[in-house]
Scaffold this motif. Structure first.
Motif, mmCIF file in Angstrom:
data_model
loop_
_atom_site.group_PDB
_atom_site.id
_atom_site.type_symbol
_atom_site.label_atom_id
_atom_site.label_comp_id
_atom_site.label_asym_id
_atom_site.label_seq_id
_atom_site.Cartn_x
_atom_site.Cartn_y
_atom_site.Cartn_z
ATOM 1 N N ASP A 1 2.208 1.822 -3.386
ATOM 2 C CA ASP A 1 1.172 1.884 -4.422
ATOM 3 C C ASP A 1 1.281 0.700 -5.393
ATOM 4 O O ASP A 1 1.257 0.870 -6.614
ATOM 5 C CB ASP A 1 1.243 3.219 -5.184
ATOM 6 N N GLU B 1 0.832 -1.205 0.000
ATOM 7 C CA GLU B 1 0.000 0.000 0.000
ATOM 8 C C GLU B 1 0.864 1.249 0.000
ATOM 9 O O GLU B 1 0.565 2.222 -0.713
ATOM 10 C CB GLU B 1 -0.930 0.002 1.217
ATOM 11 N N ALA C 1 -1.777 7.168 -1.744
ATOM 12 C CA ALA C 1 -1.162 7.769 -2.934
ATOM 13 C C ALA C 1 -1.718 9.148 -3.205
ATOM 14 O O ALA C 1 -0.972 10.087 -3.531
ATOM 15 C CB ALA C 1 -1.373 6.848 -4.137
ATOM 16 N N ARG D 1 -4.725 1.935 -0.298
ATOM 17 C CA ARG D 1 -3.559 2.249 -1.136
ATOM 18 C C ARG D 1 -3.805 3.504 -1.967
ATOM 19 O O ARG D 1 -2.938 4.391 -2.059
ATOM 20 C CB ARG D 1 -3.275 1.051 -2.048
ATOM 21 N N ALA D 2 -4.988 3.606 -2.545
ATOM 22 C CA ALA D 2 -5.325 4.780 -3.358
ATOM 23 C C ALA D 2 -5.356 6.050 -2.508
ATOM 24 O O ALA D 2 -4.917 7.116 -2.958
ATOM 25 C CB ALA D 2 -6.678 4.567 -4.046
#
Length: 350
Positions: free
Chosen positions: A305, A302, A342, A338-339
């Protein structure tokens, strides 16, 4: 706070509960409470925003009452008096029979009163060793060691635990951990309420090395209605007079025959005791410390990414209680985390 020996435990506890709620409701605490409410929502997605916030505030009440109760435990949980304050659920069976004379690792979490568990076991004539972090204030640390020692609990500071614990278990001793803290970036990431949580693997390595049994247990405060999966707003929160009353129970018990047959025993032990802590919280969510940043640390995929690793998916899928739907939900939650990392340029969750 009014000392319990002066005003009585019941009065002091009620004062503490009010102060805990007031502190949690202060404007400077709003952001912390909002984030804690988000954690409640992750654990109990069917609760509305108001109910999530109420659980957090009750967590502050619970923490404040604990401060009073823990001070009273050494004089109340003693031979001859403990049955007035403690009900033994399945703990009695867990301490007898198959576990007698064997190495046992007791696991609990910051749910209910973790001090009651060790004190109750020790009072039954089974001395307990508990791992703890020494307090910075030496007089307070000395008091903690003395009172716990009087109850039959020997405290082992975390810095010497690696040298002391293997020998204790080798001799059939009993060791206790409060094991739901965030273990940082190097922890073992296992499911917790459908989301990967960094968890200490020390417990699993120790149990595997000494073929120890693992008992996941806790002490739940009685007389404080939870309303099931989350307290109904306006539900009764009566504690009940001066009486300190808890039920000590076992959530899960497993031994070498369970984990040695697994492809990855360390992952299995860690995930299983985390699952046991989750079961505690589901039974009494108002007695959990939601202000802790449970999911702060994130797995490397994570943080970098990267897609959910196939190896981790296989390890999770191998857990007997994780079906395809649960695995898919865990992977989806990880992808969203994870998104978010980022998009915000960070490596930890709030």
């Amino acid at each position: 706070m009014v000392p319990p020996l002066v005003a009585g435990l019941g009065v002091s506890r009620e004062i503490a509960r009010g102060l805990g709620r007031r502190f949690g409701s202060m404007p400077f605490n709003r952001r912390r409470v909002d984030r804690a409410a988000e954690r409640v929502s992750q654990a109990f997605p069917d609760l509305d925003a108001g109910s999530c916030r109420e659980l957090v505030l009750r967590g502050y009440e619970h923490l404040a009452m604990l401060a009073v109760e823990i001070g009273a435990v050494p004089r109340m949980i003693r031979h001859g008096s403990w049955p007035r304050h403690v009900e033994l659920g399945q703990m009695r069976e867990a301490l007898a029979g198959d576990l007698e004379g064997r190495a046992v690792v007791f696991i609990t979490g910051h749910c209910g009163n973790w001090e009651i568990v060790g004190s109750s076991v020790a009072t039954l004539g089974l001395p307990m060793h508990a791992v703890y972090r020494p307090l910075d204030l030496k007089p307070l640390d000395d008091w903690v060691r003395t009172t716990r020692g009087a109850a039959g609990i020997r405290l082992i500071d975390k810095f010497s635990a690696a040298d002391v614990l293997p020998g204790l278990l080798e001799r059939g001793g009993r060791v206790a951990f409060v094991a739901d803290q965030n273990a940082g970036d190097r922890g073992l990431f296992v499911p917790f309420f459908g989301r990967l949580a960094s968890t200490y693997k020390t417990v699993a390595l120790l149990a595997l090395q000494r073929r120890a049994w693992v008992v996941v247990s806790w002490a739940r405060r009685l007389g404080w209605d939870s309303g099931g999966g989350g307290p109904a707003r306006g539900a009764s929160r009566t504690v009940g007079g001066d009486g300190l009353r808890y039920q000590v129970d076992v959530v899960d018990t497993f031994g070498p025959e369970d984990y040695e047959a697994q492809e990855d025993p360390v992952f299995y032990i860690t995930a299983r005791y985390r699952r046991g802590i989750e079961a505690m919280v589901r039974q009494a969510p108002e007695q959990y410390l939601w202000m802790h940043r449970i999911w702060k640390s994130r797995p490397v995929h994570e943080r970098k990414d990267k897609p959910f690793p196939d190896r981790l998916r296989r390890r999770v899928s191998a857990l007997p209680w994780m079906d395809d739907a649960a695995v898919s939900a865990l992977v989806d939650r990880s992808d969203r985390d994870r998104a978010w990392l980022a998009a915000n340029g960070v490596e930890r969750l709030p």
